[in-house]
Structures are given as structure tokens and as C-alpha cells.
Design a protein around this motif. Structure first.
Motif, PDB file in Angstrom:
ATOM      1  N   ALA A 202       0.840  -1.200   0.000  1.00  0.00           N
ATOM      2  CA  ALA A 202       0.000   0.000   0.000  1.00  0.00           C
ATOM      3  C   ALA A 202       0.872   1.246   0.000  1.00  0.00           C
ATOM      4  CB  ALA A 202      -0.933  -0.009   1.209  1.00  0.00           C
ATOM      5  N   VAL A 203       1.935   1.244   0.800  1.00  0.00           N
ATOM      6  CA  VAL A 203       2.851   2.376   0.838  1.00  0.00           C
ATOM      7  C   VAL A 203       3.561   2.537  -0.501  1.00  0.00           C
ATOM      8  CG1 VAL A 203       4.944   3.287   1.938  1.00  0.00           C
ATOM      9  CG2 VAL A 203       3.155   2.233   3.330  1.00  0.00           C
TER      10      VAL A 203
ATOM     11  N   VAL B 138      -5.079   1.292  -2.601  1.00  0.00           N
ATOM     12  CA  VAL B 138      -5.072   1.012  -1.164  1.00  0.00           C
ATOM     13  C   VAL B 138      -6.372   0.311  -0.764  1.00  0.00           C
ATOM     14  CG1 VAL B 138      -4.896   2.018   1.136  1.00  0.00           C
ATOM     15  CG2 VAL B 138      -3.551   2.973  -0.745  1.00  0.00           C
ATOM     16  N   GLU B 139      -7.495   0.755  -1.310  1.00  0.00           N
ATOM     17  CA  GLU B 139      -8.771   0.105  -1.005  1.00  0.00           C
ATOM     18  C   GLU B 139      -8.757  -1.354  -1.450  1.00  0.00           C
ATOM     19  OE1 GLU B 139     -12.603   2.559  -1.032  1.00  0.00           O
ATOM     20  OE2 GLU B 139     -11.451   3.415  -2.697  1.00  0.00           O
ATOM     21  N   ALA B 140      -8.166  -1.615  -2.615  1.00  0.00           N
ATOM     22  CA  ALA B 140      -8.126  -2.977  -3.116  1.00  0.00           C
ATOM     23  C   ALA B 140      -7.287  -3.875  -2.209  1.00  0.00           C
ATOM     24  CB  ALA B 140      -7.584  -2.993  -4.546  1.00  0.00           C
TER      25      ALA B 140
ATOM     26  N   GLY C 192     -16.787   3.294   8.226  1.00  0.00           N
ATOM     27  CA  GLY C 192     -16.739   2.191   7.274  1.00  0.00           C
ATOM     28  C   GLY C 192     -16.362   2.644   5.879  1.00  0.00           C
ATOM     29  N   ALA C 193     -15.623   3.755   5.777  1.00  0.00           N
ATOM     30  CA  ALA C 193     -15.234   4.305   4.482  1.00  0.00           C
ATOM     31  C   ALA C 193     -13.879   4.979   4.627  1.00  0.00           C
ATOM     32  CB  ALA C 193     -16.274   5.317   3.996  1.00  0.00           C
ATOM     33  N   PRO C 194     -13.130   5.102   3.526  1.00  0.00           N
ATOM     34  CA  PRO C 194     -11.815   5.751   3.592  1.00  0.00           C
ATOM     35  C   PRO C 194     -11.929   7.188   4.071  1.00  0.00           C
ATOM     36  CG  PRO C 194     -12.054   4.569   1.523  1.00  0.00           C
ATOM     37  CD  PRO C 194     -13.409   4.566   2.173  1.00  0.00           C
ATOM     38  N   VAL C 195     -10.885   7.653   4.763  1.00  0.00           N
ATOM     39  CA  VAL C 195     -10.829   9.015   5.290  1.00  0.00           C
ATOM     40  C   VAL C 195      -9.474   9.617   4.926  1.00  0.00           C
ATOM     41  CG1 VAL C 195     -10.725  10.439   7.369  1.00  0.00           C
ATOM     42  CG2 VAL C 195     -12.426   8.613   7.188  1.00  0.00           C
ATOM     43  N   TRP C 196      -9.520  10.811   4.370  1.00  0.00           N
ATOM     44  CA  TRP C 196      -8.273  11.550   4.077  1.00  0.00           C
ATOM     45  C   TRP C 196      -8.164  12.710   5.071  1.00  0.00           C
ATOM     46  CZ3 TRP C 196      -3.650  11.813   2.393  1.00  0.00           C
ATOM     47  CH2 TRP C 196      -3.046  13.034   2.108  1.00  0.00           C
TER      48      TRP C 196
END
Length: 809
Positions: free
Chosen positions: A34-35, A146-148, A89-93
Motif C-alpha cells: 500500500a505504501v 489502497v482500497e483494493a 466504514g469508508a476511507p478518510v483523508w
């Protein structure tokens, strides 16, 4: 969000390679990639503890120990990015998190944290977070990568919740337990390093003798990439980008197929230091700074990216150095094609910018050009150099005849030979005229083949390639502009398009210049018709005059002069200027000249003549003003008597004496004066010069009156000292303004100095006409102070005040 094909393929290969992993190894594997996929500084993974326990740090990549320690526990209902990602339950930036702001422990300034939840069918088990610099929202494809990876890893982590009480010995004294645990980790690290060193000393590979199940593939930096794993190695081997890894001693531990193109085969590279490969390939000679870049990346622990031209194949690569525990990984993507495309795009942008600049420069130059010669010179200066052309000729159609309007870079005999050709002949100019389309001829052979009847023209013109451009104005084809080259020349599509665009500007400017030349010729003819065709031949004096327009305008000026014989061998000299320009002013000038001739025949003295002339000007209108100087020379008495209405003083040159300007401050101009006018008498011995002039000779936008009068005095002095043989003394002066007029008289030959009107100083006198006798004229002095409009503010009459504010030359 979606991924492009290359990233999606890479993610699929990574996940396939990690299918056999579980627990910490799986989590570390997903975090490492991911990084890498996002180009982040580092990353961390948190898992939900049992019960209502905090989120616990389960894996770290690329973060220093002090930073990672601050994130060992995260409150599940807090405002940090991992907690919010799990709660939502979702990505956060979260850009630039900092200590004390409620968003979690401190991280490097200017960074951002992307947190993606680890979701199973039953619950959200944790969060995968990547630290990125700068703090800009990641690109959609990186976000999706990253989500994948999180979606792939989460289901495989079920049943493996962390238990920090067992690992950390948590109790009432958590600080002491954490310190003891840290010491135990360091002991384990030293033991593993010792075991590894012993294994290498016995000829074993660095990965042999280790139990992944016991250590989980982890070291004190978090997790460790399992490069020795066969499936991962296969995935890395088949990557489209070059990839290789070195350990802390800079020994190459892995190279994939593409990396072998850079460093050499695995057999000659593995186990040797990277510097050995650099020396063998002479990399340091071509890129002496490359080695120091590698060392700085390893020492800083921060990923570094740069572009480099590899010496072995001379191709460009984008290299990314990613520090990992006990080593460094290097990604090298071939960007030669993309750089070439970028260079082409930049070249196209530069060409477009240059094209725009050229058009702008030509537009500005043509806007300032008035005559045909000005237009042709402007085209030659702005169009020929960028194309490497050697000449240009402008040909206009007059009836059925082709006329040369202007040319640069062509022999004069050639121009004379083609001037007057018929438009009905077979020629490139006729072809362009009839079709309205440009024609490009690249060589003499092509010219001869297309126009055999004119095969001798290229040699006569000393040209070998041509661009024939139509000159179209308002839908009418008025002629052709020919850009020629001294050598064979093939113009590309870009150059042809630019020349075609420029021809439109040329056509407009050429038509405007053609009309200007016609009107200018008419204006000059009208002006000449209102002035004396010849000065009378007199026995007492020698006279000469010159009228010279000092600007390029087409308006008729109001300057005039005359020499009028009087009785008793006396001579009247008059010079004047009607303020303004145009047909009305020219007509007024004609009236005044006629009136002066009529009044002179009645032999009025100068002051009386100006008084009557002032009445005439006043009757012509309130907004009409004129300056005038009327002088009468009496050879019997060797004196000259004159009066002035707003006109500059005459210059007197006496033998053996410096130039003087006679008289005092002039009276106001005609139309604003209140008689009587002052009279001045000057002694003129034999051989003296009396010079009358208008003001443009001594004043211009670039020169003030003081300098102008000094220049005039110097020129007159030079003329009297060195007259040409058999000709009047030559006076070299320059005139600027709208028109130029001068007349003079002397007992020997004289050359008049010419220009337009000088801002005069008006003075009102309430006394009767008086005569000022000047046996020695007043020395040269600066004119009295004038108003911004060039007229003296003195004078009490309203007409005088109007002359001050509205009179212009």
C-alpha cells in the motif's frame, strides 16, 4: 474510484503472490505494498482489540520508532483518521494531522494520512493507513489501490485479533511494562541479527535459518517484505518496471528481469555490492551524484524519487528509492517515451508561443507603419529572420498590370525587369492572384518545371525557394507578397500556416499604406500649391526659402511665407502659421497670404499691417489664431524693421559676430492680440543674414526650446563660416513637428532653415506703436516662460486667454 490497467494488473499479481500469507505476515505484506503503490512516506495498520479496548497498532512500515510508539493505541471513538475510517466504514483523508488538534498524535508537518477500513462480512476489524507528502488528496487510482489491498487483506485476518496484554504485559504500571517489552524486542532483534550473521558466515543465504512463524517476518521497524517467498519473487520478477533490493551493507539481494538490463544478470550481481555494479557499468562517470543520492535515501529513511539517464542504454528512468528495514528497495520505470512526448509537447508549446509573439510583434510594427516603405521594412524586419529568408517583394495589381510596391533583398535591375508585367501571363503571382491561395516553391528545379517561360528569373533574383502569399483585403485580392530564400527550402506545415496567417496582416497594412501614400501625395500637392512657386530675384538681397513637412501626417498644415518687393528697392519678408491642420486651416493660410500681399502693396508699416491683419483674423472666427512676423528691409539705410504677432524672433547673423535673436517678447498671436504692435529695428550691414523660421526647428517632443535655439545658432554659425562653392551657405538642421517653413534674406547667398511653429510668448502693450532700434541685436537668450499650451499667460483680453488654452501647432 478506478485504477488504470497497469496498476490493476500489479495489484492482482501482488494479491496472488500473497495468497498463502496470514496473520501479521499478511497484514505487513498488504501495508508494504500500500505504501509502495501510493508513494507514501510510510504506513501503519490498526486492529480492533477485544471488547471495548482501544485500536491497537499491529503493523508499521517506514515510520521511525518514536512516531510509531505514539500511535500504538488509538481511541475507537476519537477524531483520528484510523478511528474515523473504522467508525464510518469508508476511507478518510486527513491532511496535516498534528498533536493537540484532536485528530491524533503528531505526524510530520505538511503530510496527510489516508486511512482505509479493513472490512469483513461481519464487522470492521481495523484500518490500513498510509502517510503521504505533500498533504494533497491522493490520485483516484492510488486511492483505489489502497482500497483494493485492504479489501483483499481484511477477510483473511478474521480470527486473529491482537491481544496486547499478552504481548506487552500490560498492568497497573503500563509505562514500566512498555519499557521492559521494548528491551525484550531489542534483545530479540540482536539475536536475529547474530543468527543471520552466523548463517551468512556459514555460506547460507540471508533468508535461511529463520522461522517466519516464530518471528512473523517482523523487525523493529514494523514489518518486513518477504522477498524470499517464491510467489512474491515471481511477481516481482515479472514486473514491467525494474526492481532490485540491497541490504544494509549495500549488497544486492534481489534483481528482477528488468533490473538485469540495468545492473547485469543475477549471477554477476547478487551478493556483490551495488557499488561494484556501478563501477563495472561506469555509472559514477556518467552520474557522479547517483551514489550520494542512494546513501542519503538510506540514511534519512524517507522515500526519494528522481529521474536519471542510465549510461548503459542511454534511456531515461524514474527511480524511486524506498528504505526498508535493513536495506533499500529501488523501483526504476522507463520514462524515455514519456519524456520524448513531453519534449515534443513543450516544443509545440514553444512554437505556438513564438508564433503568437511573431504575430504580435508584426501587428505592432504594422500598426505604426504609415507609408508603403515603412510597411515593407516592418515585414522584412519581423518576417524574414525567423524563417531564414533573404528577401521580400510586394507586388500590387493595377488593372491588368503587376506593379512593384516595395522590396528588400532583391537586385534593382531584377525589380525593374519584372515591374509592369501582365497579370495574364503564366506566373506564380498570377496564379496566386487568380486562385487566392498561397503557393510554395521549394527549389529552382520546381520553379522551372512549373513556370518554364520564366526559367531565368531565379538566377537574376539570386533566389532558390519562394513563398507566394496572396494579399486579400475585404475579400479582394490586391496583389502578392513574395518571401524568398537564397537556398532551397522546404517549409513545414507549421511554417506555412504561420506565413499564411501573417499574409492577412500584411494585406491590411499594405492596403492602408497604399491609400495613405495617395492621400499624402495629394496633401503635399495642395500645400505646395498654396505657397510661392518661386521667390523673386532682387538686386538688394538674396533670398531663399524651404518648406519641409516634419511629420508623416496627411493633413495640410497652416505654415506660409512670402517675399514681396516694395518701392525704393525695399523688400518685405513675411512668415506665419495658422494654428491647427486641415483644409480649413490651409484655406485660412491662403487668405492671410493674399491679405498680406494686398496690404504690403499699400506699403503699411509692419505694426499697422499686423493690426489690419489681426482684424481680418478676428472676423474669421473666435477659435482662429495665427502667428505672423512681418519685416521690411531697407538697403539704403541698411536696416530691417519688423513686428511680430506671437512668432519667434528672427535670427541675425552679422559678419564677424555671433548669432543673435532680435527683438523682445513678441505680441500675442493674431486673433488674440490687442493692437498696437511693437516695432523693432535692426541694423543689417552688408553680408548679414536675416533668418525667419517657424517653431518646429527649435522645439520638439524630444528637445526643449533652449536646446533648439542653441542648435539653430550653432548651425547658422557653421553655415556662414563654410559656404559651399557656388552655393548658399549650407545649414544642417533637423525638423520635427507637423510642418517646416523657413525664409531668409542676406546681402550674400543664404540657405534657409526650415521647420514648423515655435510656441511664442504673447505680450500686450497699451502704449502707442513704438520702435526699438537695435544696432546690435539682442544676444541669444532663452524664450520667456510659456504656459503648458505654449502661449504666454500674460494679456488681459478674453481672446488672448482663449489663444493660450486652445492654440496648438
Amino acid at each position: 474510484m478506478g485504477m488504470d490497467v497497469a496498476i490493476a494488473t500489479r495489484i492482482r499479481m501482488i494479491t496472488e503472490a500473497g495468497d498463502g500469507l496470514s496473520g501479521p505476515d499478511l497484514l505487513g505484506f498488504a501495508l508494504d505494498h500500500a505504501v509502495t503503490e501510493t508513494g507514501g512516506l510510510g504506513g501503519m495498520a490498526h486492529l480492533r482489540g477485544t471488547g471495548a479496548r482501544p485500536l491497537l497498532l499491529a503493523a508499521v512500515h517506514g515510520l521511525i520508532r518514536t512516531v510509531a510508539r505514539d500511535w500504538e493505541e488509538v481511541e475507537p471513538d476519537g477524531a483520528s483518521a484510523p478511528a474515523r475510517a473504522m467508525a464510518q466504514g469508508a476511507p478518510v483523508w486527513a491532511p496535516t494531522p498534528g498533536a493537540g488538534d484532536g485528530t491524533g498524535p503528531a505526524l510530520p508537518a505538511g503530510s496527510g494520512l489516508l486511512a482505509v477500513p479493513l472490512i469483513t462480512p461481519e464487522e470492521v476489524t481495523g484500518a490500513l493507513s498510509v502517510l503521504m507528502v505533500p498533504a494533497e488528496r491522493p490520485a483516484p487510482e492510488r486511492w483505489a489501490a489502497v482500497e483494493a489491498l485492504a479489501a483483499w487483506a481484511a477477510p483473511r485476518l478474521r480470527g486473529d485479533p491482537p491481544d496486547r496484554d499478552q504481548d506487552r504485559g500490560r498492568g497497573r504500571d503500563q509505562g514500566r511494562g512498555r519499557d521492559q517489552d521494548q528491551d525484550r524486542d531489542q534483545d530479540q532483534d540482536r539475536g536475529r541479527d547474530r543468527d543471520q550473521d552466523q548463517g551468512q558466515g556459514q555460506g547460507q543465504d540471508p533468508g535461511q535459518g529463520q522461522d517466519p512463524g516464530r518471528d512473523g517476518g517482523r523487525d523493529r521497524g514494523g514489518t518486513r517484505t518477504l522477498m524470499a517467498d517464491d510467489q512474491v519473487s515471481q511477481a516481482l520478477w515479472h514486473m514491467s518496471d525494474a526492481f532490485f533490493a540491497v541490504d544494509s551493507d549495500w549488497r544486492v539481494t534481489f534483481v528482477n528481469g528488468e533490473a538485469e538490463r540495468l545492473l547485469g544478470t543475477s549471477r554477476t550481481t547478487l551478493g556483490r555490492t551495488l557499488w561494484d555494479a556501478f563501477a563495472r557499468l561506469r555509472v559514477d562517470d556518467a552520474e557522479p551524484d547517483l551514489r550520494s543520492r542512494y546513501r542519503r535515501a538510506a540514511e534519512s529513511g524517507t522515500p526519494v524519487g528522481f529521474e536519471v539517464r542510465w549510461p548503459t542504454d542511454q534511456r531515461w528512468y524514474s527511480m524511486r528509492l524506498v528504505p526498508v528495514p535493513n536495506g533499500l528497495t529501488v523501483y526504476a520505470a522507463d520514462i524515455t517515451a514519456s519524456r520524448a512526448h513531453e519534449a515534443e509537447r513543450a516544443a509545440a508549446e514553444r512554437a505556438a508561443a513564438e508564433r503568437t509573439a511573431r504575430i504580435g510583434e508584426l501587428t505592432d510594427a504594422l500598426a505604426q507603419a504609415l507609408t508603403m516603405r515603412d510597411v515593407v521594412n516592418a515585414i522584412a524586419d519581423r518576417v524574414l529572420p525567423p524563417f531564414g529568408a533573404s528577401g521580400i517583394v510586394v507586388q500590387l495589381i493595377e488593372g491588368r498590370v503587376i506593379r512593384i510596391a516595395g522590396a528588400v533583398g532583391y537586385p534593382q535591375p531584377f525589380l525593374e525587369s519584372i515591374d509592369g508585367a501582365s497579370i495574364d501571363d503564366v506566373s506564380p503571382v498570377a496564379e496566386v492572384y487568380h486562385t487566392g491561395a498561397p503557393a510554395f516553391v521549394e527549389s529552382v528545379e520546381e520553379y522551372t518545371a512549373r513556370y518554364p517561360a520564366m526559367a531565368g528569373r531565379p538566377a537574376a533574383a539570386h533566389k532558390q525557394a519562394w513563398a507566394f502569399l496572396p494579399l486579400i483585403v475585404s475579400g479582394r485580392n490586391i496583389g502578392c507578397s513574395v518571401v524568398a530564400f537564397a537556398e532551397p527550402r522546404r517549409l513545414n506545415a507549421e511554417e506555412r500556416a504561420l506565413l499564411t496567417a501573417l499574409s492577412g496582416l500584411m494585406g491590411q497594412a499594405i492596403e492602408r499604406a497604399r491609400l495613405y501614400d495617395i492621400e499624402h501625395t495629394r496633401a503635399k500637392e495642395l500645400q505646395r500649391g498654396l505657397l510661392p512657386r518661386a521667390l523673386p530675384s532682387l538686386s538688394s538681397v538674396t533670398t531663399a526659402a524651404r518648406y519641409l513637412p516634419a511629420s508623416e501626417g496627411i493633413e495640410v498644415g497652416g505654415d506660409w511665407y512670402d517675399v514681396i518687393p516694395l518701392s525704393g528697392a525695399r523688400v518685405a519678408l513675411v512668415i506665419g502659421d495658422v494654428m491647427g491642420h486641415g483644409l480649413s486651416e490651409a484655406a485660412t493660410m491662403g487668405r492671410l497670404r493674399t491679405a498680406v500681399n494686398t496690404l504690403a502693396e499699400l506699403e503699411f508699416p509692419p505694426a499697422e499691417l499686423l493690426t489690419r491683419l489681426n482684424d481680418l483674423v478676428s472676423d474669421l472666427g473666435d477659435n482662429l489664431y495665427a502667428t505672423c512676423l512681418y519685416a521690411v528691409y531697407d538697403p539704403a539705410r541698411a536696416t530691417c524693421v519688423f513686428s511680430s504677432a506671437g512668432h519667434p524672433p528672427p535670427a541675425v547673423v552679422r559678419p564677424g559676430h555671433p548669432v543673435r535673436f532680435a527683438g523682445g517678447a513678441p505680441d500675442p498671436p493674431l486673433g488674440a492680440a490687442q493692437p498696437p504692435f511693437e516695432t523693432t529695428e535692426v541694423s543689417l550691414e552688408e553680408g548679414s543674414l536675416l533668418v525667419l523660421y517657424t517653431d518646429g526647428l527649435v522645439e520638439s517632443a524630444a528637445r526643449d526650446i533652449d536646446r533648439g535655439m542653441r542648435h539653430l545658432a550653432s548651425a547658422l554659425s557653421s553655415a556662414t563660416r563654410a559656404p559651399g562653392p557656388g552655393t548658399p551657405g549650407a545649414t544642417g538642421t533637423s525638423a520635427t513637428g507637423t510642418s517646416a517653413t523657413g525664409t531668409g534674406a542676406g546681402t550674400r547667398r543664404w540657405s534657409g532653415c526650415a521647420t514648423r511653429c515655435w510656441p511664442s510668448c504673447c505680450r500686450r502693450s497699451s502704449s502707442p506703436p513704438m520702435t526699438r532700434r537695435c544696432s546690435s541685436p539682442a544676444p541669444m537668450r532663452s524664450p520667456p516662460t510659456t504656459s503648458p499650451h505654449g502661449r504666454c499667460p500674460r494679456g488681459r483680453s478674453p481672446r488672448a486667454r482663449r489663444a493660450i488654452t486652445s492654440g496648438t501647432s
